[in-house]
Design an enzyme around this catalytic site. Structure first.
Site, PDB file in Angstrom:
ATOM      1  N   TYR A  20       0.569  -1.143  -0.119  1.00 39.47           N
ATOM      2  CA  TYR A  20       0.191   0.320  -0.451  1.00 39.47           C
ATOM      3  C   TYR A  20       0.605   1.324   0.373  1.00 39.47           C
ATOM      4  O   TYR A  20       0.748   2.419   0.598  1.00 39.47           O
ATOM      5  CB  TYR A  20      -0.831   0.495   1.206  1.00 39.47           C
ATOM      6  CG  TYR A  20      -1.871  -1.153   1.223  1.00 39.47           C
ATOM      7  CD1 TYR A  20      -2.757  -1.339   0.859  1.00 39.47           C
ATOM      8  CD2 TYR A  20      -1.418  -2.167   2.826  1.00 39.47           C
ATOM      9  CE1 TYR A  20      -3.015  -2.630   0.588  1.00 39.47           C
ATOM     10  CE2 TYR A  20      -2.399  -2.767   2.529  1.00 39.47           C
ATOM     11  CZ  TYR A  20      -3.296  -3.299   1.825  1.00 39.47           C
ATOM     12  OH  TYR A  20      -4.209  -4.310   1.633  1.00 39.47           O
ATOM     13  N   TYR A 148     -14.532  -4.076   2.736  1.00 34.88           N
ATOM     14  CA  TYR A 148     -13.056  -5.164   2.637  1.00 34.88           C
ATOM     15  C   TYR A 148     -13.359  -6.781   2.792  1.00 34.88           C
ATOM     16  O   TYR A 148     -13.466  -6.533   3.896  1.00 34.88           O
ATOM     17  CB  TYR A 148     -11.956  -3.848   2.996  1.00 34.88           C
ATOM     18  CG  TYR A 148     -10.526  -4.829   3.125  1.00 34.88           C
ATOM     19  CD1 TYR A 148     -10.145  -4.450   1.879  1.00 34.88           C
ATOM     20  CD2 TYR A 148      -9.903  -5.944   3.842  1.00 34.88           C
ATOM     21  CE1 TYR A 148      -8.799  -4.895   2.043  1.00 34.88           C
ATOM     22  CE2 TYR A 148      -8.383  -6.109   3.960  1.00 34.88           C
ATOM     23  CZ  TYR A 148      -8.503  -5.763   2.468  1.00 34.88           C
ATOM     24  OH  TYR A 148      -6.536  -6.234   1.942  1.00 34.88           O
ATOM     25  N   ASP A 242     -17.307 -12.436   7.017  1.00 35.92           N
ATOM     26  CA  ASP A 242     -16.175 -13.061   7.471  1.00 35.92           C
ATOM     27  C   ASP A 242     -16.064 -12.123   8.453  1.00 35.92           C
ATOM     28  O   ASP A 242     -16.131 -10.604   8.378  1.00 35.92           O
ATOM     29  CB  ASP A 242     -15.380 -11.218   5.761  1.00 35.92           C
ATOM     30  CG  ASP A 242     -13.932 -11.028   6.158  1.00 35.92           C
ATOM     31  OD1 ASP A 242     -13.503 -11.863   7.331  1.00 35.92           O
ATOM     32  OD2 ASP A 242     -13.503 -10.791   5.031  1.00 35.92           O
ATOM     33  N   LYS A 271      -5.943 -13.142  10.464  1.00 37.73           N
ATOM     34  CA  LYS A 271      -5.414 -12.114  11.886  1.00 37.73           C
ATOM     35  C   LYS A 271      -5.432 -12.780  12.678  1.00 37.73           C
ATOM     36  O   LYS A 271      -4.541 -12.989  13.093  1.00 37.73           O
ATOM     37  CB  LYS A 271      -6.641 -11.292  11.601  1.00 37.73           C
ATOM     38  CG  LYS A 271      -6.654 -10.245  10.080  1.00 37.73           C
ATOM     39  CD  LYS A 271      -6.155  -9.054  10.434  1.00 37.73           C
ATOM     40  CE  LYS A 271      -5.806  -8.550   8.683  1.00 37.73           C
ATOM     41  NZ  LYS A 271      -7.081  -8.364   8.062  1.00 37.73           N
TER      42      LYS A 271
HETATM   43  C1  LIG Z   1      -7.494  -8.353   6.685  1.00 31.34           C
HETATM   44  C2  LIG Z   1      -8.315  -8.789   6.014  1.00 31.34           C
HETATM   45  C3  LIG Z   1      -8.873  -9.638   4.740  1.00 31.34           C
HETATM   46  C4  LIG Z   1      -7.634  -9.963   3.889  1.00 31.34           C
HETATM   47  O1  LIG Z   1      -6.561 -10.974   4.757  1.00 31.34           O
HETATM   48  P1  LIG Z   1      -4.991 -10.921   4.217  1.00 31.34           P
HETATM   49  O2  LIG Z   1      -4.652 -12.100   5.360  1.00 31.34           O
HETATM   50  O3  LIG Z   1      -4.953  -9.574   4.615  1.00 31.34           O
HETATM   51  O4  LIG Z   1      -4.998 -11.242   2.794  1.00 31.34           O
HETATM   52  C5  LIG Z   1     -10.624  -9.776   4.475  1.00 31.34           C
HETATM   53  N1  LIG Z   1     -11.492  -9.687   5.519  1.00 31.34           N
HETATM   54  C6  LIG Z   1     -11.268  -8.567   6.424  1.00 31.34           C
HETATM   55  C7  LIG Z   1     -12.117  -8.397   6.827  1.00 31.34           C
HETATM   56  C8  LIG Z   1      -9.524  -8.327   6.662  1.00 31.34           C
HETATM   57  O5  LIG Z   1      -9.613  -7.395   7.732  1.00 31.34           O
END
Ligand SMILES: *Cc1c(COP(=O)(O)O)cnc(C)c1O
Length: 423
Positions: A20, A148, A242, A271
């Site tokens: 980024y 996102y 997600d 995460k």
């Molecule tokens: C960080 C994130 C992703 C992407 O995860 P990466 O390990 O960076 O590919 C997808 N969805 C959410 C909600 C996120 O916070």
């Protein structure tokens, strides 16, 4: 008292491409020597209090001895083995533990190595769920503004279009509808109308429950999620949560979906899954989704399998991390952080450029009208001895759940005093 950067820094920097980042105009990145607890130790000896836990991963702080020991023991036994035709204790134990912690029904775990890929797998599962049942027209995801879900091509297409990537990559990205979350009378009506007209083209509804993270730390009520569940049920759509950001205590409960009493059909986690030590992600499906793939037809199988799927070191780290949630009072710590954030960030409300201050769980957000000189702002935080990464128009704190109260107080004081300068 400038300390010369280490040799690896000067020699390697011109060969690295940062995330980024406009490489031409970005200030040089900071060299890190090591980490401990909630601290990042720089190569020049300075120590920063980490306000964002390395992109929300290091939920128990850095270098937790329990995770370190688990990874060390696993390293001696087996760092990795392919997951095709072979299984191992760390992965099966983790699958069992995750399904026990998640709402009942989420039963089948598919491991991957990053959040974006976990979301791609969820999308692929949803589309193939319909194909396997003989319905060919259901290929779209319904996603939401402010959302996102990752940086890969398929996930870019379900992020908020204002991120700019939709227009930049127009014609390259698959097109999915991205509409407003149903949260006001108008947006609920628009959402219901959309489904009335287009439900037949949809495979699933995809949302980050309670908090849209990278889209701007935007909060919504549990009622929104119940509306999505009802709509999904009414039209027979799959519902994907997600929880890559919200999972593992961040919003005050182990998973955000618990606060709505809603069980999705597919959930994605990453995460904080390994406590911030290794790359690992999981896509977990309800039995009913899994059963759509259960067939004598090889074409009905889920054709996906990352090389490092269910990496044993990463699974060992995740198992140790989940044990810490069981053994230590993480959710009580989140509640204490939440109260401290509400208190400590409140003075920002008085600042002329602050539009909103909001807190949920261990997430504290100060939203400004806009941030003009973001690099200068980042540098001010470093001068204050804290690692805080404002983006767009927000400054936020998502510290390790184990952060010491004194360190949290220092973080909040830095946010208040630095934002007080933004007049
Ligand atoms: C960080 C994130 C992703 C992407 O995860 P990466 O390990 O960076 O590919 C997808 N969805 C959410 C909600 C996120 O916070």
């Amino acid at each position: 008292m400038a300390v010369a950067p280490p040799g690896w820094y000067s020699a390697g920097l011109r060969h690295i491409w940062l995330p980024y980042t406009q490489m031409k105009t970005t200030p040089p990145p900071l060299a890190v020597a090591r980490t401990h607890g909630s601290r990042i130790v720089l190569a020049d000896g300075r120590e920063l209090i980490d306000g964002i836990a390395s992109w929300w991963t290091a939920c128990h702080g850095y270098n937790h001895p329990a995770i370190r020991d688990a990874v060390r023991a696993q390293l001696d036994a087996m760092p990795h083995v392919m997951f095709g035709g072979l299984v191992h204790a760390p992965a099966l134990t983790l699958a069992r533990k995750l399904t026990a912690l998640l709402p009942a029904g989420l039963d089948r775990v598919f491991f991957t190595d990053s959040g974006s890929v976990a979301v791609e797998v969820a999308m692929k599962m949803a589309v193939q769920y319909w194909l396997n049942r003989g319905e060919r027209g259901r290929t779209q995801m319904l996603a939401f503004q402010g959302g996102y879900h990752g940086d890969t091509f398929a996930t870019m297409a379900v992020c908020d279009p204002d991120e700019g990537m939709h227009s930049l990559f127009a014609g390259v990205l698959p097109e999915h509808p991205v509409i407003a979350l149903p949260r006001t009378e108008d947006s609920i009506a628009a959402f219901d109308r959309f489904l009335d007209q287009h439900a037949g083209t949809l495979a699933a509804i995809l949302v980050e429950p309670l908090v849209q993270g990278a889209g701007g730390m935007l909060f919504h009520d549990a009622a929104v999620l119940r509306h999505l569940r009802q709509a999904a049920d009414r039209y027979g759509l799959l519902l994907i949560f997600d929880e890559i950001f919200t999972g593992f205590g961040r919003t005050g409960t182990l998973f955000a979906c618990e606060q709505a009493g809603v069980t999705p059909d597919i959930i994605t986690l990453s995460k904080a899954l390994t406590g911030g030590t290794m790359a690992l992600a999981a896509t977990i499906a309800r039995q009913e989704v899994f059963e759509a793939f259960w067939s004598d037809d090889p074409l009905h199988a889920l054709m996906h399998g990352p090389t490092y799927m269910a990496n044993a070191l990463a699974c060992a780290a995740a198992n140790a991390s989940l044990d810490l949630f069981a053994q230590e009072p993480r959710l009580a710590q989140v509640a204490a952080i939440s109260a401290a954030l509400a208190d400590g960030l409140a003075p920002c409300r008085e600042f002329p450029r602050v539009r909103d201050v909001r807190v949920l769980g261990a997430i504290g957000v100060v939203e400004l009208d806009r941030i003009d000189a973001i690099n200068a702002l980042k540098a001010r935080f470093v001068e204050c001895g804290v690692w805080v990464r404002p983006f767009r128009n927000i400054v936020y704190l998502t510290p390790a759940i184990t952060i010491e109260p004194d360190d949290l107080a220092l973080l909040m004081r830095a946010v208040v005093s630095v934002l007080n300068e933004q007049r």
